[in-house]
Design a protein around this motif. Structure first.
Motif, PDB file in Angstrom:
ATOM      1  N   ASP A  97       0.899  -1.340   0.028  1.00 19.46           N
ATOM      2  CA  ASP A  97      -0.069  -0.022  -0.108  1.00 19.46           C
ATOM      3  C   ASP A  97       0.909   1.233  -0.187  1.00 19.46           C
ATOM      4  O   ASP A  97       0.416   2.191  -0.517  1.00 19.46           O
ATOM      5  CB  ASP A  97      -0.851   0.000   1.342  1.00 19.46           C
ATOM      6  CG  ASP A  97      -2.053  -0.704   0.855  1.00 19.46           C
ATOM      7  OD1 ASP A  97      -2.597  -1.213  -0.216  1.00 19.46           O
ATOM      8  OD2 ASP A  97      -2.726  -1.016   1.794  1.00 19.46           O
ATOM      9  N   LEU A  98       1.895   1.214   0.642  1.00 17.57           N
ATOM     10  CA  LEU A  98       2.993   2.508   0.759  1.00 17.57           C
ATOM     11  C   LEU A  98       3.685   2.479  -0.572  1.00 17.57           C
ATOM     12  O   LEU A  98       4.478   3.438  -0.967  1.00 17.57           O
ATOM     13  CB  LEU A  98       3.844   2.105   1.838  1.00 17.57           C
ATOM     14  CG  LEU A  98       3.213   2.408   3.314  1.00 17.57           C
ATOM     15  CD1 LEU A  98       4.188   1.942   4.344  1.00 17.57           C
ATOM     16  CD2 LEU A  98       2.500   3.911   3.735  1.00 17.57           C
ATOM     17  N   GLY A  99       3.635   1.477  -1.583  1.00 15.08           N
ATOM     18  CA  GLY A  99       4.349   1.563  -3.015  1.00 15.08           C
ATOM     19  C   GLY A  99       5.436   0.631  -2.964  1.00 15.08           C
ATOM     20  O   GLY A  99       6.169   0.916  -4.068  1.00 15.08           O
ATOM     21  N   ALA A 100       5.858  -0.529  -2.148  1.00 17.56           N
ATOM     22  CA  ALA A 100       6.818  -1.115  -2.477  1.00 17.56           C
ATOM     23  C   ALA A 100       6.672  -1.824  -3.681  1.00 17.56           C
ATOM     24  O   ALA A 100       5.422  -2.399  -4.014  1.00 17.56           O
ATOM     25  CB  ALA A 100       7.169  -2.061  -1.261  1.00 17.56           C
ATOM     26  N   ASP A 101       7.788  -2.229  -4.472  1.00 17.79           N
ATOM     27  CA  ASP A 101       7.417  -3.018  -5.819  1.00 17.79           C
ATOM     28  C   ASP A 101       7.679  -4.543  -5.625  1.00 17.79           C
ATOM     29  O   ASP A 101       7.291  -5.217  -6.231  1.00 17.79           O
ATOM     30  CB  ASP A 101       8.598  -2.527  -6.588  1.00 17.79           C
ATOM     31  CG  ASP A 101       8.299  -0.973  -7.264  1.00 17.79           C
ATOM     32  OD1 ASP A 101       7.549  -0.986  -8.414  1.00 17.79           O
ATOM     33  OD2 ASP A 101       8.728  -0.116  -6.573  1.00 17.79           O
ATOM     34  N   ASP A 102       8.470  -4.618  -4.440  1.00 17.90           N
ATOM     35  CA  ASP A 102       8.574  -6.176  -4.178  1.00 17.90           C
ATOM     36  C   ASP A 102       9.121  -6.062  -2.525  1.00 17.90           C
ATOM     37  O   ASP A 102       9.278  -5.246  -2.032  1.00 17.90           O
ATOM     38  CB  ASP A 102       9.931  -6.775  -4.793  1.00 17.90           C
ATOM     39  CG  ASP A 102       9.842  -8.353  -4.891  1.00 17.90           C
ATOM     40  OD1 ASP A 102       8.906  -8.969  -4.148  1.00 17.90           O
ATOM     41  OD2 ASP A 102      10.207  -8.934  -5.904  1.00 17.90           O
ATOM     42  N   VAL A 154      -9.847   9.733  -8.677  1.00 23.39           N
ATOM     43  CA  VAL A 154     -10.109   8.598  -7.502  1.00 23.39           C
ATOM     44  C   VAL A 154      -8.826   8.520  -6.973  1.00 23.39           C
ATOM     45  O   VAL A 154      -7.803   7.931  -7.275  1.00 23.39           O
ATOM     46  CB  VAL A 154     -10.495   7.296  -8.271  1.00 23.39           C
ATOM     47  CG1 VAL A 154     -10.814   6.137  -7.101  1.00 23.39           C
ATOM     48  CG2 VAL A 154     -11.734   7.338  -9.113  1.00 23.39           C
ATOM     49  N   GLU A 155      -9.008   8.312  -5.482  1.00 23.58           N
ATOM     50  CA  GLU A 155      -7.728   8.176  -4.611  1.00 23.58           C
ATOM     51  C   GLU A 155      -7.451   6.636  -4.477  1.00 23.58           C
ATOM     52  O   GLU A 155      -8.253   5.966  -3.801  1.00 23.58           O
ATOM     53  CB  GLU A 155      -7.917   8.867  -3.354  1.00 23.58           C
ATOM     54  CG  GLU A 155      -7.970  10.420  -3.218  1.00 23.58           C
ATOM     55  CD  GLU A 155      -6.593  11.063  -3.767  1.00 23.58           C
ATOM     56  OE1 GLU A 155      -5.735  10.304  -3.526  1.00 23.58           O
ATOM     57  OE2 GLU A 155      -6.778  12.027  -4.354  1.00 23.58           O
ATOM     58  N   VAL A 156      -6.402   6.117  -5.228  1.00 18.16           N
ATOM     59  CA  VAL A 156      -6.009   4.729  -4.781  1.00 18.16           C
ATOM     60  C   VAL A 156      -4.633   4.575  -4.304  1.00 18.16           C
ATOM     61  O   VAL A 156      -3.920   5.395  -4.500  1.00 18.16           O
ATOM     62  CB  VAL A 156      -6.026   4.017  -6.311  1.00 18.16           C
ATOM     63  CG1 VAL A 156      -7.618   4.106  -6.820  1.00 18.16           C
ATOM     64  CG2 VAL A 156      -5.056   4.608  -7.229  1.00 18.16           C
ATOM     65  N   THR A 157      -4.504   3.476  -3.579  1.00 17.53           N
ATOM     66  CA  THR A 157      -3.113   3.275  -2.963  1.00 17.53           C
ATOM     67  C   THR A 157      -2.328   2.918  -4.136  1.00 17.53           C
ATOM     68  O   THR A 157      -2.553   2.604  -5.268  1.00 17.53           O
ATOM     69  CB  THR A 157      -3.139   2.125  -2.058  1.00 17.53           C
ATOM     70  OG1 THR A 157      -3.551   1.024  -2.684  1.00 17.53           O
ATOM     71  CG2 THR A 157      -4.238   2.529  -0.955  1.00 17.53           C
ATOM     72  N   PRO A 158      -0.730   2.851  -4.010  1.00 16.80           N
ATOM     73  CA  PRO A 158       0.068   2.585  -5.071  1.00 16.80           C
ATOM     74  C   PRO A 158      -0.401   0.907  -5.407  1.00 16.80           C
ATOM     75  O   PRO A 158       0.020   0.609  -6.699  1.00 16.80           O
ATOM     76  CB  PRO A 158       1.396   2.666  -4.451  1.00 16.80           C
ATOM     77  CG  PRO A 158       1.238   3.722  -3.359  1.00 16.80           C
ATOM     78  CD  PRO A 158      -0.015   3.466  -3.026  1.00 16.80           C
ATOM     79  N   ALA A 159      -0.692   0.062  -4.613  1.00 17.36           N
ATOM     80  CA  ALA A 159      -0.766  -1.444  -4.954  1.00 17.36           C
ATOM     81  C   ALA A 159      -2.183  -1.504  -5.652  1.00 17.36           C
ATOM     82  O   ALA A 159      -1.981  -2.174  -6.612  1.00 17.36           O
ATOM     83  CB  ALA A 159      -0.970  -2.090  -3.390  1.00 17.36           C
ATOM     84  N   GLU A 160      -3.111  -0.424  -5.311  1.00 20.46           N
ATOM     85  CA  GLU A 160      -4.418  -0.645  -6.284  1.00 20.46           C
ATOM     86  C   GLU A 160      -4.101  -0.367  -7.322  1.00 20.46           C
ATOM     87  O   GLU A 160      -4.660  -0.784  -8.441  1.00 20.46           O
ATOM     88  CB  GLU A 160      -5.509   0.131  -5.405  1.00 20.46           C
ATOM     89  CG  GLU A 160      -5.563  -0.366  -4.155  1.00 20.46           C
ATOM     90  CD  GLU A 160      -6.733   0.623  -3.174  1.00 20.46           C
ATOM     91  OE1 GLU A 160      -7.122   0.123  -1.803  1.00 20.46           O
ATOM     92  OE2 GLU A 160      -6.863   1.770  -3.652  1.00 20.46           O
TER      93      GLU A 160
END
Length: 237
Positions: A97-102, A154-160
């Motif tokens: 959710d914070l945006g980690a790629d792996d 639309v506010e989405v998380t990085p994961a979404e």
């Protein structure tokens, strides 16, 4: 695929081991040992990828990720591989959710980390610029990293966003949960399949007029999910 890699790891022996393996692959590596230094170094040198330990002094890895993803200095899109001794699904979801790629859990084989670095670099460097995708009133813009519904942001998380962008790149195609984990995040651990269900449920609440009867994010029973292919348009931005 040589890259400038920033390693943020407070364990000195582990950091040195990572550095040696990455430099053996031809990467230029800078090592720091706390979160504050990681933020400063990322802003100073704009690395191609960040290997980020979660448990660090001064500023922990989750906050480093949060700061860099919101950074206006050009580091908002730096690929991040998180390292952590935590292995629960909630920890994984928070990192994504914070945006980690792996996300790699300790203990791990350094060769696996090198392979993950290679995969993330290939995936992020291979992103197609200049295309947005539309399905009805839904627009996904990978360049601006935005999702709009009937023109409204639309506010989405990085994961979404990663899941939606993955589906939007192949509208009408059914993706299994495993494929979405691999395509969107580079993960190959079946134990985290439910991660996708949680993100899809949250996305439906944000983009579907009737979340219980989705018009965009369709369930393909026995397979996974797909984005409805009706009225798909790919535009140059």
């Amino acid at each position: 695929m040589a890259a400038r890699i920033l390693v943020a790891e407070d364990d000195l022996k582990q950091a040195e081991l990572i550095r040696r393996y990455l430099e053996r692959e031809g990467h230029t590596t800078v090592v720091v040992h706390d979160g504050r230094a990681a933020i400063d170094e990322a802003r100073r040198r704009s690395p191609d990828l960040l290997v980020l330990d979660v448990m660090m002094p001064k500023v922990d890895g989750l906050d480093v990720c949060r700061v860099l993803r919101a950074d206006a200095s050009g580091n908002g899109d730096v690929p991040i591989i998180m390292l952590t001794a935590r292995s629960t699904e909630d920890d994984l979801l928070l990192g994504l959710d914070l945006g980690a790629d792996d996300y790699l859990t300790k203990p791990y084989n350094p060769r696996e980390l090198v392979a993950r670095v290679r995969t993330v670099l290939r995936r992020t460097r291979g992103r197609v610029d200049g295309e947005s995708y539309r399905v009805g009133g839904l627009e996904i813009d990978p360049v601006r990293h935005e999702v709009r519904l009937d023109g409204d942001l639309v506010e989405v998380t990085p994961a979404e966003f990663k899941i939606l962008a993955c589906l939007a790149a192949s509208p009408g195609r059914a993706f299994s949960r495993q494929q979405l984990l691999e395509h969107a995040f580079g993960f190959d651990h079946y134990v985290f399949d439910r991660t996708i269900d949680v993100h899809v449920m949250n996305l439906r609440k944000k983009i579907e007029p009737v979340p219980a009867d989705p018009a965009y994010l369709k369930t393909v029973y026995g397979v996974g999910y797909k984005l409805a292919a009706d009225k798909v348009v790919s535009d140059a931005s």
